[in-house]
Design a protein around this motif. Structure first.
Motif, PDB file in Angstrom:
ATOM      1  N   VAL A 223       0.176  20.806  13.098  1.00  0.00           N
ATOM      2  CA  VAL A 223       1.300  20.715  12.170  1.00  0.00           C
ATOM      3  C   VAL A 223       2.286  20.008  12.957  1.00  0.00           C
ATOM      4  CG1 VAL A 223       3.168  22.193  11.497  1.00  0.00           C
ATOM      5  CG2 VAL A 223       0.769  22.958  11.131  1.00  0.00           C
ATOM      6  N   VAL A 224       2.467  19.893  14.490  1.00  0.00           N
ATOM      7  CA  VAL A 224       3.565  18.989  14.921  1.00  0.00           C
ATOM      8  C   VAL A 224       3.193  17.562  14.836  1.00  0.00           C
ATOM      9  CG1 VAL A 224       4.168  18.490  17.151  1.00  0.00           C
ATOM     10  CG2 VAL A 224       4.128  21.192  16.834  1.00  0.00           C
ATOM     11  N   GLU A 225       1.942  17.385  15.046  1.00  0.00           N
ATOM     12  CA  GLU A 225       1.677  16.008  14.628  1.00  0.00           C
ATOM     13  C   GLU A 225       1.828  15.371  13.348  1.00  0.00           C
ATOM     14  OE1 GLU A 225      -2.352  14.207  15.742  1.00  0.00           O
ATOM     15  OE2 GLU A 225      -2.692  15.949  17.175  1.00  0.00           O
TER      16      GLU A 225
ATOM     17  N   ASP B 281       0.795  -1.167  -0.272  1.00  0.00           N
ATOM     18  CA  ASP B 281       0.184   0.019   0.110  1.00  0.00           C
ATOM     19  C   ASP B 281       0.896   1.249  -0.102  1.00  0.00           C
ATOM     20  OD1 ASP B 281      -2.203  -1.517   0.026  1.00  0.00           O
ATOM     21  OD2 ASP B 281      -2.264  -1.433   2.253  1.00  0.00           O
ATOM     22  N   PHE B 282       0.723   2.202  -0.952  1.00  0.00           N
ATOM     23  CA  PHE B 282       1.328   3.244  -0.980  1.00  0.00           C
ATOM     24  C   PHE B 282       0.395   4.471  -0.231  1.00  0.00           C
ATOM     25  CE2 PHE B 282       3.039   0.945  -4.354  1.00  0.00           C
ATOM     26  CZ  PHE B 282       4.552   1.129  -4.251  1.00  0.00           C
ATOM     27  N   VAL B 283       0.642   4.660   0.869  1.00  0.00           N
ATOM     28  CA  VAL B 283      -0.001   5.635   1.478  1.00  0.00           C
ATOM     29  C   VAL B 283       0.702   6.846   2.063  1.00  0.00           C
ATOM     30  CG1 VAL B 283      -1.703   5.829   3.472  1.00  0.00           C
ATOM     31  CG2 VAL B 283      -1.662   3.751   2.478  1.00  0.00           C
ATOM     32  N   ARG B 284       0.393   7.959   1.751  1.00  0.00           N
ATOM     33  CA  ARG B 284       1.117   9.304   2.365  1.00  0.00           C
ATOM     34  C   ARG B 284       0.705   9.348   3.571  1.00  0.00           C
ATOM     35  NH1 ARG B 284      -2.457  14.382   0.367  1.00  0.00           N
ATOM     36  NH2 ARG B 284      -4.210  13.400   0.499  1.00  0.00           N
ATOM     37  N   PRO B 285       1.648   9.904   4.485  1.00  0.00           N
ATOM     38  CA  PRO B 285       0.944  10.543   5.840  1.00  0.00           C
ATOM     39  C   PRO B 285       0.166  11.516   5.732  1.00  0.00           C
ATOM     40  CG  PRO B 285       3.322  11.181   5.430  1.00  0.00           C
ATOM     41  CD  PRO B 285       2.802  10.595   4.249  1.00  0.00           C
ATOM     42  N   PRO B 286      -0.651  11.466   6.816  1.00  0.00           N
ATOM     43  CA  PRO B 286      -1.635  12.517   6.916  1.00  0.00           C
ATOM     44  C   PRO B 286      -1.050  13.857   7.226  1.00  0.00           C
ATOM     45  CG  PRO B 286      -2.021  11.249   8.968  1.00  0.00           C
ATOM     46  CD  PRO B 286      -0.757  10.481   8.086  1.00  0.00           C
ATOM     47  N   SER B 287      -1.745  14.896   6.550  1.00  0.00           N
ATOM     48  CA  SER B 287      -1.279  16.171   6.620  1.00  0.00           C
ATOM     49  C   SER B 287      -1.880  16.937   7.974  1.00  0.00           C
ATOM     50  CB  SER B 287      -1.779  16.988   5.503  1.00  0.00           C
ATOM     51  OG  SER B 287      -2.985  17.072   5.570  1.00  0.00           O
ATOM     52  N   ALA B 288      -1.287  18.078   8.398  1.00  0.00           N
ATOM     53  CA  ALA B 288      -1.882  18.905   9.373  1.00  0.00           C
ATOM     54  C   ALA B 288      -3.457  19.032   9.251  1.00  0.00           C
ATOM     55  CB  ALA B 288      -1.226  20.190   9.597  1.00  0.00           C
ATOM     56  N   TYR B 289      -3.839  19.282   7.971  1.00  0.00           N
ATOM     57  CA  TYR B 289      -5.302  19.502   7.698  1.00  0.00           C
ATOM     58  C   TYR B 289      -6.079  18.069   7.722  1.00  0.00           C
ATOM     59  CZ  TYR B 289      -9.622  19.694   5.250  1.00  0.00           C
ATOM     60  OH  TYR B 289     -10.955  19.747   4.895  1.00  0.00           O
ATOM     61  N   ASP B 290      -5.505  17.195   7.546  1.00  0.00           N
ATOM     62  CA  ASP B 290      -6.103  15.844   7.616  1.00  0.00           C
ATOM     63  C   ASP B 290      -6.512  15.423   9.021  1.00  0.00           C
ATOM     64  OD1 ASP B 290      -6.206  15.220   4.708  1.00  0.00           O
ATOM     65  OD2 ASP B 290      -4.213  14.192   4.839  1.00  0.00           O
ATOM     66  N   ARG B 291      -5.353  15.685  10.055  1.00  0.00           N
ATOM     67  CA  ARG B 291      -5.665  15.495  11.264  1.00  0.00           C
ATOM     68  C   ARG B 291      -6.529  16.352  12.013  1.00  0.00           C
ATOM     69  NH1 ARG B 291      -1.492  12.309  13.293  1.00  0.00           N
ATOM     70  NH2 ARG B 291      -0.008  11.818  11.911  1.00  0.00           N
ATOM     71  N   TYR B 292      -6.596  17.731  11.599  1.00  0.00           N
ATOM     72  CA  TYR B 292      -7.354  18.881  11.996  1.00  0.00           C
ATOM     73  C   TYR B 292      -9.143  18.075  11.777  1.00  0.00           C
ATOM     74  CZ  TYR B 292     -10.397  22.582  12.289  1.00  0.00           C
ATOM     75  OH  TYR B 292     -11.510  23.751  12.456  1.00  0.00           O
ATOM     76  N   ARG B 293      -8.937  17.800  10.353  1.00  0.00           N
ATOM     77  CA  ARG B 293     -10.419  17.364   9.849  1.00  0.00           C
ATOM     78  C   ARG B 293     -10.983  16.020  10.482  1.00  0.00           C
ATOM     79  NH1 ARG B 293      -9.258  15.109   4.608  1.00  0.00           N
ATOM     80  NH2 ARG B 293      -8.981  13.294   5.870  1.00  0.00           N
ATOM     81  N   ASP B 294     -10.141  15.202  10.746  1.00  0.00           N
ATOM     82  CA  ASP B 294     -10.410  13.864  11.436  1.00  0.00           C
ATOM     83  C   ASP B 294     -11.089  14.412  12.876  1.00  0.00           C
ATOM     84  OD1 ASP B 294     -10.002  12.537   9.125  1.00  0.00           O
ATOM     85  OD2 ASP B 294      -7.984  11.724   9.742  1.00  0.00           O
ATOM     86  N   ALA B 295     -10.123  15.124  13.619  1.00  0.00           N
ATOM     87  CA  ALA B 295     -10.275  15.576  15.071  1.00  0.00           C
ATOM     88  C   ALA B 295     -11.741  16.146  15.111  1.00  0.00           C
ATOM     89  CB  ALA B 295      -9.237  16.283  15.486  1.00  0.00           C
ATOM     90  N   MET B 296     -12.185  17.127  14.226  1.00  0.00           N
ATOM     91  CA  MET B 296     -13.347  17.973  14.232  1.00  0.00           C
ATOM     92  C   MET B 296     -14.390  17.423  13.666  1.00  0.00           C
ATOM     93  SD  MET B 296     -11.893  20.396  16.051  1.00  0.00           S
ATOM     94  CE  MET B 296     -13.351  21.674  15.950  1.00  0.00           C
ATOM     95  N   ARG B 297     -14.478  16.476  12.704  1.00  0.00           N
ATOM     96  CA  ARG B 297     -15.501  15.965  11.855  1.00  0.00           C
ATOM     97  C   ARG B 297     -16.705  15.579  12.714  1.00  0.00           C
ATOM     98  NH1 ARG B 297     -13.584  11.782   8.582  1.00  0.00           N
ATOM     99  NH2 ARG B 297     -13.147  13.306   7.110  1.00  0.00           N
ATOM    100  N   ALA B 298     -16.239  14.791  13.914  1.00  0.00           N
ATOM    101  CA  ALA B 298     -17.567  14.414  14.897  1.00  0.00           C
ATOM    102  C   ALA B 298     -18.283  15.436  15.415  1.00  0.00           C
ATOM    103  CB  ALA B 298     -17.126  13.499  15.895  1.00  0.00           C
ATOM    104  N   ALA B 299     -17.507  16.563  15.848  1.00  0.00           N
ATOM    105  CA  ALA B 299     -18.363  17.666  16.474  1.00  0.00           C
ATOM    106  C   ALA B 299     -19.128  18.514  15.464  1.00  0.00           C
ATOM    107  CB  ALA B 299     -16.964  18.692  16.823  1.00  0.00           C
TER     108      ALA B 299
END
Length: 121
Positions: A118-120, A67-85
């Motif tokens: 961004v740090v994550e 599997d060629f999977v790129r690491p999640p970007s800062a925006y990806d992490r933000y989106r995943d954290a905030m989607r449920a809210a």
């Protein structure tokens, strides 16, 4: 590369993916050999070095299951954290509309607010 593949028409996506894999394999170091394992595909490619399709198909067979999977970007992490809210606040929104809302929120965040993501990343 992934952005380009996402924008490809569906009927051209397979060919574009194959071309990208061939380009990556052309510059990638060969995988380490496992003791006792015969590599018949390499022998076939060496016997018929003039036939590019044989060489490329033998190289592509080595990537099966990878599997060629790129690491999640800062925006990806933000989106995943905030989607449920956002989904709880706006239960009537479709997933695409939720992503658009999250994209707009991300654009308005200050650098300090983006820092943890961004740090994550």
């Amino acid at each position: 590369l992934f952005d380009v593949l996402e924008r490809c028409p569906a009927d051209a996506r397979d060919a574009a993916t194959d071309a990208a894999l061939e380009a990556v394999l052309a510059v990638a170091p060969p995988p380490p050999k496992v003791e006792g394992e015969e590599d018949a595909a390499d022998g076939a490619a060496d016997d018929d070095a003039g036939d590019a399709s044989v060489a490329s198909s033998s190289r592509l067979s080595k990537t099966e299951g990878m599997d060629f999977v790129r690491p999640p970007s800062a925006y990806d992490r933000y989106r995943d954290a905030m989607r449920a809210a956002v989904s709880r606040e706006h239960p009537d929104l479709e997933p695409l509309a939720i992503n658009e809302k999250l994209r707009a929120q991300w654009a308005t965040l200050s650098e300090e607010e983006k820092e943890p993501y961004v740090v994550e990343a």
